[in-house]
Design a protein around this motif. Structure first.
Motif, PDB file in Angstrom:
ATOM      1  N   ALA A   1     -55.742   4.413  29.832  1.00 17.28           N
ATOM      2  CA  ALA A   1     -56.308   3.678  28.613  1.00 17.28           C
ATOM      3  C   ALA A   1     -57.855   3.703  28.532  1.00 17.28           C
TER       4      ALA A   1
ATOM      5  N   VAL B   1     -59.034   6.672  27.163  1.00 14.70           N
ATOM      6  CA  VAL B   1     -59.095   6.878  25.788  1.00 14.70           C
ATOM      7  C   VAL B   1     -60.049   6.022  25.035  1.00 14.70           C
ATOM      8  N   LEU B   2     -60.486   4.801  25.417  1.00 14.70           N
ATOM      9  CA  LEU B   2     -61.290   4.002  24.874  1.00 14.70           C
ATOM     10  C   LEU B   2     -62.746   4.471  24.858  1.00 14.70           C
TER      11      LEU B   2
ATOM     12  N   LEU C   1     -52.374   2.125  21.090  1.00 11.10           N
ATOM     13  CA  LEU C   1     -52.741   2.795  22.588  1.00 11.10           C
ATOM     14  C   LEU C   1     -51.721   2.725  23.577  1.00 11.10           C
TER      15      LEU C   1
ATOM     16  N   ASP D   1     -49.122   5.454  22.552  1.00  8.07           N
ATOM     17  CA  ASP D   1     -49.636   6.732  23.210  1.00  8.07           C
ATOM     18  C   ASP D   1     -49.072   7.117  24.378  1.00  8.07           C
TER      19      ASP D   1
END
Length: 325
Positions: free
Chosen positions: A176, A179-180, A193, A196
Motif C-alpha cells: 500500500a 502505491v501511495l 486501495l 487492489d
C-alpha cells in the motif's frame, strides 16, 4: 519565558553536511503526527514540550532533550501555558552512525533508547552548536556536534533492533505504501486501495497503522511534505512544489508544511538559498544579530524589539577538557 510571540528559524550550515538546524519559540504551536528522515535532538531551554511517542505522551522540560530516532512517528505541543523555547539539531543517520563507530562501542544501527533525557550539559552543547553555526565557526560547530552526539549515545544510546520479518499484514502495508508513493498526486481511496490489494479497508487500515504508526492518509501527508522539502532544497518554487506533490495549492502546502517542519515553506527555502549564496554567508557576531535574523525569518512585524532576548541561547557552562562527552 520572555515575550508572547512565536518565531522560528530552520536552516543549514554548509560546514555541517547532513545536519539541519532549528531554533524556535512556540506557544500554541501543535505538530501533527509525523516522522523525520534524520534524528531529532531537541534541547529545551525554557518551558516544556509534550509529544506523543511510542504509544504515550512524554514530557521534556527545561534542561532536558527530546530525542527521536529516524522514521519514528511523533507529535509535539506545549506542555505549559507559556509554551517552550528550544534549539535542535537533526543529524542524518549516516552522521550519527559515523560518530558512533568512532566514539562508542555500539555495533549495528545506533539510536536513542529513551525519548527524553535530562542533561543540562548536553542541552548547552546543542545550543552552542547553533551559536557556532550562526557565527560561521566551523571548527567549533563540528567539534561540539560530535561531542554532543557522543555524549547522548553514551548516556542514552543503543543498537536499534533489526527490522522484523514482515507478516502478511506487514507485506500488505508495504505494498500500500508503494502505491501511495507512486500515486502521490492522485491517490486512491482507502476502499480502492484495499480492493487492489485484495483485502478489506479496515484490515488495511489496521495493518498500515501497525507497520507505520499512522493511517494511510496521515502517512501520505507526511510523505508529501518530505518530497516537497527535497523540491524546495533543489530550488523549486513553493507553489510549483505544492502541485508537484499533490497538494491543491501553495496555501494547502503551507498549512501542512508548518505543522510538520515548524516553519512555512517560503521561510524554509530562503534559508536554503542563503546557505548557497556565498555573498550572504552567515557570520553573525552577536546574539543581538542572531535574534534579528530569526525574527525577520519567521516572526510577526513589530515583534523584534519585544522578543529581542527571547531566543538568546541559554548558558549551561562552556565545555572544557574536564567536561565528559
Amino acid at each position: 519565558m520572555a515575550g508572547t510571540g512565536e518565531l522560528a528559524r530552520h536552516w543549514r550550515y554548509t560546514e555541517l553536511p547532513g545536519v539541519d538546524l532549528l531554533r524556535a519559540q512556540y506557544i500554541s504551536k501543535t505538530f501533527v503526527r509525523h516522522t523525520h528522515e534524520h534524528f531529532v535532538i531537541a534541547a529545551i531551554a525554557d518551558g516544556a514540550e509534550v509529544f506523543h511517542h511510542g504509544g504515550s505522551d512524554v514530557y521534556a522540560g527545561a534542561g532536558a532533550l527530546a530525542l527521536v530516532n529516524p522514521d519514528t512517528p511523533h507529535t509535539g505541543r506545549a506542555g505549559v501555558p507559556e509554551g517552550w523555547r528550544y534549539g535542535a539539531v537533526y543529524p542524518s543517520p549516516e552522521v550519527v552512525a559515523a560518530i558512533a563507530a568512532e566514539t562508542t562501542s555500539i555495533r549495528g544501527t545506533p539510536g536513542f533508547v529513551s525519548p527524553v533525557l535530562d542533561d543540562p550539559y548536553a542541552v548547552g552543547l546543542v545550543h552552542q552548536v547553533l551559536r557556532a553555526a550562526d557565527e560561521g565557526n566551523a571548527l567549533a560547530a563540528d567539534t561540539l556536534l560530535r561531542v554532543a552526539v557522543t555524549r547522548l549515545l553514551r548516556l542514552n544510546g543503543g543498537r536499534l533492533p533489526p527490522r522484523a520479518v514482515p507478516t502478511a499484514g506487514g507485506r500488505v502495508a508495504a505494498r500500500a505504501r508503494a502505491v501511495l508513493e507512486d500515486r502521490m498526486v492522485d491517490p486512491p481511496t482507502l476502499e480502492q486501495l484495499a480492493g487492489d490489494l485484495e483485502t478489506s479497508p479496515f484490515a488495511l487500515l489496521r495493518a498500515f497503522r501497525g507497520a507505520y504508526g499512522m493511517p494511510p492518509h496521515a502517512w501520505l501527508t507526511d510523505a508529501r511534505v518530505r518530497r516537497a522539502r527535497r523540491l524546495l532544497d533543489a530550488g523549486t518554487a513553493p507553489a510549483e512544489a505544492a502541485v508537484a506533490v499533490g497538494f491543491t495549492d501553495q496555501p494547502h502546502l503551507n498549512r501542512h508544511f508548518a505543522r510538520i517542519v515548524g516553519v512555512p515553506p517560503g521561510a524554509y527555502q530562503r534559508e536554503r538559498k542563503n546557505v548557497q549564496d556565498a555573498g550572504r554567508k552567515l557570520l553573525l557576531p552577536s546574539d543581538v544579530c542572531q535574534n534579528r535574523s530569526l525574527q525577520t525569518t519567521y516572526a510577526p512585524e513589530g515583534e523584534e524589539k519585544r522578543l529581542g532576548a527571547s531566543l538568546t541561547p541559554p548558558s549551561y557552562g562552556t565545555p572544557s577538557e574536564s567536561g565528559s562527552p
